[in-house]
Structure formats: C-alpha cells, structure tokens
Enzyme design. Structure first.
Site, PDB file in Angstrom:
ATOM      1  CG  ASP A 142      43.173 -24.117  48.573  1.00 55.79           C
ATOM      2  OD1 ASP A 142      43.055 -22.905  48.312  1.00 55.79           O
ATOM      3  OD2 ASP A 142      42.943 -24.588  49.697  1.00 55.79           O
ATOM      4  CB  THR A 211      34.980 -31.536  39.623  1.00 51.15           C
ATOM      5  OG1 THR A 211      35.244 -30.122  39.671  1.00 51.15           O
ATOM      6  CG2 THR A 211      36.016 -32.222  38.736  1.00 51.15           C
ATOM      7  CE1 TYR A 213      35.529 -28.153  46.205  1.00 56.61           C
ATOM      8  CE2 TYR A 213      36.375 -30.124  45.115  1.00 56.61           C
ATOM      9  CZ  TYR A 213      36.036 -29.447  46.273  1.00 56.61           C
ATOM     10  OH  TYR A 213      36.192 -30.058  47.492  1.00 56.61           O
TER      11      TYR A 213
END
Length: 231
Positions: A142, A211, A213
C-alpha cells in the site's frame, strides 16, 4: 528491547480488512481451507505471553522458510511455492478478499508448502524466532501517498527492526513498487535497520512472477522498480 517483547495491547491497523462481497466459492475456501493453513500461536488469544513459535512445526520439518508481507491476490506467492517446493513460505495478508483469492489459487496449483496468516505481519514477527526467515518479499505494498501517512508504510522502523531480527544473516529482502517515493523511503530506511542494498533498478529478479498490482501499474503507465537488500 528484549528478544521477545509482548505485543502491544493495542496496535493501530491502517487499511482495509474487507472488500466487495465474497463469492460462494471464496467463502468455501475460507471455511474449508484456511484453518489447516493458518500457523498457530500468532494471535494473543492463542499465545497470550507471546512465546516464540517453532517454524519447523508449521511445515513439519526444518526446511528454509520465506516470508511474503501483504501477498495481495497471491499470484507471486503461489508461483514461488510451485517453483521452490522444498521451501516453506508464510504469507501475511489482513485483507480477507486477498486471502480468499490466494486459497483458490492454492487449490488450483496443488501446492502444499504454504502457510497463511490472515492478519498483520507485525503480529507474526512478534513471535518468530531470531534468524528464522531466509528470504522476505514486499511486493507492491500500500503506497500511502499522502506525506502525513508515510509512517504507515511497511518501510518504517516499526516494521523493519523486527524484520531484521527474524531474518537470518545473509538473508535477502526484496521490495517491488511502482511508486517512486515509496522506493525513495525504502532506500533511506531499510539500510538504517541493518540491511545492505545489493541492487535497485527497473529490472526484476530472474524468478520474479508479476502480480495483479504490477499489471495495473503497467496499464496505467507507471514504471516498476525493484530493490534487493541483504541482512
């Protein structure tokens, strides 16, 4: 600081624990599979005096153990488990939707060398013994982009000092992010915690598995960066 300090009675957690409604299949993964994959002795309820756990008890032998902090949807973790079947990998992820996605991938891949802590990595690090982790991954964490929230990032002393304690001498800590300021902070803070920078740049590791992300970052025009530190 003692070798095994008790966990705080209250620990701030920032971020989501739940997202959109889970599919029935995902609810089934959580109810049927998570219990056997979850390491014991992590929660205060199971381990009120925060005694160190034995990683060998998690996997049934004294194999090398790796740690993935915030595994997202589990793509990287499952790929590494399949590639290195003799390694035990513990993944931490408080976002229950991500945990459910990982469990589905574990079923599909048929890997059996994973353990899943559906919670804060700090709680796991509280009870892992010194020098018990041989490699650690922090993939697309994050970003907490606002300056006042940078203290919530994983690359802060609150996380890095216990990570340094649990990692074996010579162990590798990998960081992947598409946020330049996150990498800036990692390059500043990780060495302060006792790690040595080995490499940083736009090229991933030879065994890197992308991934969801990272794919989102690439679609949106952001450039991934990768850093390798050594304990």
């Amino acid at each position: 600081m003692t070798e095994f300090d008790p966990a705080p009675t209250h620990r701030n957690f920032y971020g989501r624990r739940h997202g959109k409604t889970l599919r029935q299949s995902q609810k089934g993964y959580l109810s049927e599979d998570l219990g056997s994959l979850r390491p014991r002795g992590i929660t205060v309820e199971e381990n009120p005096d925060r005694s160190p756990i034995d990683p060998a008890a998690i996997f049934g032998d004294a194999r090398l153990v790796w740690l993935e902090v915030g595994f997202g949807g589990g793509e990287h973790m499952v790929a590494m488990a399949a590639r290195y079947p003799g390694i035990g990998i513990i993944g931490c992820e408080p976002f229950i939707n991500g945990v459910a996605m990982l469990l589905g991938k574990i079923r599909a891949a048929g890997v059996s060398n994973l353990s899943v802590h559906p919670g804060d990595a700090r709680d796991l690090m509280d009870v892992l013994p010194d020098a018990s982790i041989s490699k650690a991954f922090l993939n697309y964490p994050d970003p907490w982009p606002k300056a006042r929230h940078h203290r919530r990032r994983f690359v802060t002393p609150e996380h890095l000092i216990p990570l340094h304690r649990i990692m074996a001498p010579g162990a590798e800590f990998r960081v992947a992010t598409d946020i330049p300021d996150y990498m800036r902070q990692a390059l500043e803070e990780v060495p302060k915690a006792g790690f040595t920078l080995v490499h940083e740049g736009p090229e991933p590791w030879d065994d890197w598995h992308s991934t969801r992300y990272e794919q989102k970052a690439l679609r949106e025009g952001r450039v991934p960066h990768y850093a390798t530190f050594r304990r």
